[in-house]
Scaffold this motif. Structure first.
Motif, short mmCIF file in Angstrom:
data_model
loop_
_atom_site.label_atom_id
_atom_site.label_comp_id
_atom_site.label_asym_id
_atom_site.label_seq_id
_atom_site.Cartn_x
_atom_site.Cartn_y
_atom_site.Cartn_z
N UNK A 295 0.80 -1.23 0.00
CA UNK A 295 0.00 0.00 0.00
C UNK A 295 0.83 1.28 0.00
N UNK A 296 2.03 1.23 0.61
CA UNK A 296 2.81 2.45 0.80
C UNK A 296 4.15 2.40 0.08
N UNK A 297 5.00 1.45 0.48
CA UNK A 297 6.39 1.47 0.05
C UNK A 297 6.56 1.27 -1.45
N UNK A 298 6.01 0.19 -1.99
CA UNK A 298 6.23 -0.13 -3.40
C UNK A 298 5.69 0.95 -4.34
N UNK A 299 4.46 1.45 -4.14
CA UNK A 299 3.97 2.51 -5.04
C UNK A 299 4.84 3.77 -5.01
N UNK A 300 5.35 4.15 -3.83
CA UNK A 300 6.18 5.36 -3.74
C UNK A 300 7.52 5.13 -4.41
N UNK A 301 8.10 3.93 -4.20
CA UNK A 301 9.38 3.63 -4.84
C UNK A 301 9.27 3.64 -6.36
N UNK A 302 8.18 3.11 -6.88
CA UNK A 302 8.04 2.97 -8.33
C UNK A 302 7.54 4.24 -9.01
N UNK A 303 6.69 5.00 -8.32
CA UNK A 303 6.01 6.11 -9.00
C UNK A 303 6.30 7.48 -8.42
N UNK A 304 7.01 7.55 -7.27
CA UNK A 304 7.25 8.86 -6.67
C UNK A 304 5.94 9.53 -6.30
N UNK A 305 5.75 10.76 -6.78
CA UNK A 305 4.51 11.48 -6.47
C UNK A 305 3.50 11.43 -7.61
N UNK A 306 3.62 10.46 -8.50
CA UNK A 306 2.69 10.34 -9.61
C UNK A 306 1.79 9.13 -9.42
N UNK A 307 0.59 9.20 -9.93
CA UNK A 307 -0.32 8.06 -10.01
C UNK A 307 -0.44 7.32 -8.67
N UNK A 308 -0.05 6.03 -8.68
CA UNK A 308 -0.20 5.23 -7.46
C UNK A 308 0.66 5.76 -6.31
N UNK A 309 1.79 6.36 -6.65
CA UNK A 309 2.65 6.92 -5.61
C UNK A 309 1.98 8.07 -4.89
N UNK A 310 1.27 8.90 -5.62
CA UNK A 310 0.57 10.03 -5.01
C UNK A 310 -0.53 9.53 -4.07
N UNK A 311 -1.23 8.48 -4.50
CA UNK A 311 -2.26 7.89 -3.65
C UNK A 311 -1.65 7.30 -2.38
N UNK A 312 -0.48 6.65 -2.53
CA UNK A 312 0.19 6.04 -1.38
C UNK A 312 0.63 7.11 -0.38
N UNK A 313 1.12 8.24 -0.88
CA UNK A 313 1.51 9.33 0.02
C UNK A 313 0.30 9.85 0.80
N UNK A 314 -0.83 9.92 0.13
CA UNK A 314 -2.05 10.39 0.81
C UNK A 314 -2.46 9.41 1.90
N UNK A 315 -2.35 8.12 1.61
CA UNK A 315 -2.66 7.11 2.64
C UNK A 315 -1.70 7.22 3.82
N UNK A 316 -0.42 7.44 3.51
CA UNK A 316 0.58 7.56 4.57
C UNK A 316 0.27 8.74 5.48
N UNK A 317 -0.17 9.84 4.89
CA UNK A 317 -0.52 11.01 5.70
C UNK A 317 -1.71 10.71 6.60
N UNK A 318 -2.70 9.97 6.08
CA UNK A 318 -3.86 9.61 6.89
C UNK A 318 -3.42 8.82 8.12
N UNK A 319 -2.48 7.89 7.91
CA UNK A 319 -1.99 7.04 9.00
C UNK A 319 -1.16 7.84 10.00
N UNK A 320 -0.20 8.62 9.50
CA UNK A 320 0.70 9.34 10.40
C UNK A 320 -0.03 10.42 11.19
N UNK A 321 -1.02 11.04 10.59
CA UNK A 321 -1.79 12.06 11.32
C UNK A 321 -2.44 11.49 12.57
#
Length: 673
Positions: A295-321
């Motif tokens: 859900x988090x690591x692989x999408x960010x590694x592969x896509x950065x802040x694009x597409x699935x990576x952007x979605x993964x960053x949003x999920x990470x923020x939901x969790x860390x908040x």
């Protein structure tokens, strides 16, 4: 006709709907949803059902000797609420120097149920003990460290607070799980700290467990407690994946779990004893996935802040908040009342002789690197490349670090194997050994792995896959051998003809100017290379400065005594500290100057060093001076640090940019003059 499995039918339906092939992550998600339907709504449920705790000011605890600042009162309220919520704890990630120790002590003071366990770096446990004695009353504290530590579980339960180190945690867990040799037999020994149910388990500098596969991380995971806390000003240093261990320690469900894509198997542990099939369900490792990775690591590694990576960053923020509280000095400047911190990059140029030596080394290194590029073998020769980069960094500090290194002088194999790091060829203050029996300094090999362009780099000596426990206890060295090694580079120099370097003379110039302005101002000098600190010490003493040293081989008591000597003696104005030994968990507010003699790949290490003095209790303006030699590899390292800072800022704030390890493009950049 064979029946098509439901998840394959779902894959076909989605592929037709999107009009393209599915990514590996999308296929994995479909498989997970088939046998773990509760995962379909995880993120929506998290947003809807787990509110973000809004910090409010808690009253000052009666009898607590330290007066809490407004933001610290807010964190006390936040911590109490977190313990009542689903996480039963969380991550206190205030920027370094904002008093996380005091904040946690205020929580322990307001809820005095016992026993509580605090795990900290070796250099910090005496500071914890001193802070407890200074700000609280009535706490019984046990310093569980050293060979004479208590083994009686009932005795440990009597204490309010038990203080121990990551090295002791690892050793206790390893002896319990794997055992140790005694009279030719393997003997297992119960770990007292793993046999107790603690009220609270507190990991100070919690990024020490960032590598999930180490015994230290596993030892932390297996501790039993009602509430769990992670304290770290740098919960993320290099990669988003480092946060997994903190989530795992806190017991985040389902984020820390492994799931099978072919059945309902779910586990916190990667359990494949025979390496072929899951111990629980029998399915292969390929059919199991870590939810965090998917859900988090692989999408960010592969896509950065694009597409699935952007979605993964949003999920990470939901969790860390919902599980992390982070405030910065800039945000809470009014509460802190800290003096300003100024970071200055002093840029100097090689002397003619130094430049000639550096260019000779650089030409050889660049030629070797170009060969790897032409042959397409950059990734296969990462260890050699790292060695070339390290030697260029050392040459920028002082030519003798290369010319007079152990690498270039014949010595006995015993001393080299026992005390010399095979990466930097410097004294290994905190020596650990790989499974292929090569010795490295812990900080050097950690840096080597973190900067790697490979997922799992080779051993830089024998080039077999590197397998090393970064949190293993330091190798115990024979005192006579250690003493000989400790003479270091000074024992290999002709002092009558020895010449200083551009960088050392730049430091002397800065300190001499400071001495004439205010002779009472104290300074901290940091370097990664112990031999370089030896040369600096020799030159500063010749210039009439009173200095003291903090070294990695010191016991906690010796470190504490050295720190107090520096803090309490006005004539001792310079503290030489190895970044490996004292870059974290120190409070040195008597000093107001920091000199960083060489740059690390990881900028978080440098900020940790700066924040040894820019913290609560500091009343003077703080100046951090980075000494950089122009037209050398150092100036390029400074530029690469900016990329890592962007990644850290992206994850811990709302910025949207990220980076991972050094890339081949980064290496090419470093080898351009």
């Amino acid at each position: 006709m064979a029946r098509v499995p439901p998840h394959r039918q779902e894959e076909r339906r989605l592929r037709e709907q999107l009009g393209r092939k599915l990514t590996w992550s999308e296929k994995t998600t479909i498989g997970l949803f088939q046998y773990h339907p509760e995962l379909r709504t995880v993120w929506g449920d998290l947003e809807a059902d787990v509110p973000v705790v809004t910090p409010q000011r808690a009253p000052q605890p009666g009898g607590f000797k330290a007066t809490l600042l407004p933001f610290q009162q807010e964190s006390l309220y936040w911590m109490r609420q977190q313990e009542q919520g689903v996480w039963k704890g969380g991550i206190l990630a205030d920027e370094m120097g904002m008093g996380k120790t005091i904040q946690m002590l205020s929580l322990l003071f307001t809820d005095r149920r016992k026993p509580n366990l605090i795990v900290a770096p070796t250099v910090a446990i005496m500071q914890w003990k001193n802070e407890i004695e200074a700000h609280t009353t009535g706490f019984e504290v046990s310093l569980w460290h050293g060979h004479a530590r208590a083994r009686d579980i009932s005795d440990l339960r009597k204490f309010d607070i038990v203080l121990t180190t990551y090295a002791v945690l690892e050793s206790s867990f390893r002896k319990q799980e794997a055992g140790f040799k005694r009279k030719g037999a393997i003997v297992k020994e119960q770990s007292p700290i793993h046999a107790i149910k603690w009220q609270r388990i507190i990991l100070d500098e919690a990024h020490n467990i960032k590598e999930r596969s180490t015994n230290t991380a596993k030892g932390a995971f297996e501790l039993v407690g009602k509430y769990r806390w992670c304290l770290s000003g740098t919960p993320l240093q290099n990669r988003v994946g480092e946060l997994y261990s903190l989530i795992r320690f806190l017991g985040g469900d389902p984020f820390a779990y492994y799931f099978c894509k072919l059945c309902s198997c779910k586990s916190l542990h990667w359990k494949f004893t025979d390496r072929r099939g899951c111990d629980d369900c029998g399915h292969t490792p390929m059919n199991h996935t870590c939810y965090w990775n998917n859900e988090i690591l692989t999408p960010i590694q592969k896509h950065g802040m694009r597409d699935e990576g952007k979605t993964a960053f949003r999920k990470l923020r939901i969790l860390l908040d919902r599980m992390m509280l982070r405030r910065t000095k800039v945000e809470r400047a009014d509460d802190l009342g800290l003096p300003p911190r100024t970071v200055i990059v002093r840029r100097d140029f090689f002397s003619m002789e130094e430049k000639e030596l550096y260019l000779s080394l650089f030409s050889d290194a660049k030629r070797q690197y170009s060969t790897y590029v032409d042959e397409g073998t950059v990734l296969n020769n990462y260890s050699n490349i790292f060695s070339l980069l390290t030697r260029m960094r050392q040459m920028a500090c002082h030519p003798d670090l290369v010319l007079k290194s152990r690498r270039n002088i014949e010595i006995s194999g015993e001393i080299e194997e026992a005390t010399i790091c095979r990466l930097c060829h410097d004294i290994a203050e905190d020596a650990i050994k790989s499974t292929c029996h090569h010795v490295f300094d812990r900080a050097c090999v950690t840096q080597y792995i973190e900067a790697s362009v490979q997922g799992n780099p080779d051993c830089p000596v024998c080039h077999s896959p590197l397998s090393i426990d970064l949190e293993a206890p330091a190798i115990e060295q024979d005192e006579e051998i250690a003493l000989k090694a400790r003479q270091g580079i000074l024992g290999r120099l002709d002092h009558n003809v020895w010449r200083s370097s551009t960088k050392i003379e730049a430091l002397v110039e800065e300190l001499d100017k400071l001495r004439h302005q205010d002779s009472t101002t104290k300074s901290i000098v940091f370097s990664q290379f112990v031999n370089f600190l030896d040369l600096i010490a020799w030159r500063l003493q010749k210039a009439g400065f009173r200095i003291c040293r903090l070294e990695g081989t010191m016991s906690p008591q010796a470190r504490d005594a050295t720190i107090k000597h520096f803090m309490n003696n006005v004539e001792v104005t310079i503290f030489l500290v190895s970044l490996k030994a004292g870059g974290v968990a120190l409070n040195l507010t008597e000093a107001s100057r920091v000199y960083l003699m060489d740059s690390w790949w990881n900028p978080a290490v440098e900020y940790q060093a700066m924040d040894r003095i820019h913290r609560l209790g500091q009343h003077r303006p703080v100046h951090a001076i980075k000494l950089v030699v122009e037209d050398s590899i150092e100036s390029r390292i400074v530029q690469l640090q900016e990329k890592k800072n962007a990644m850290i800022h992206a994850t811990l704030s709302t910025d949207e940019s990220a980076m991972g390890r050094l890339t081949e493009e980064d290496l090419g950049f470093l080898f351009r003059l």
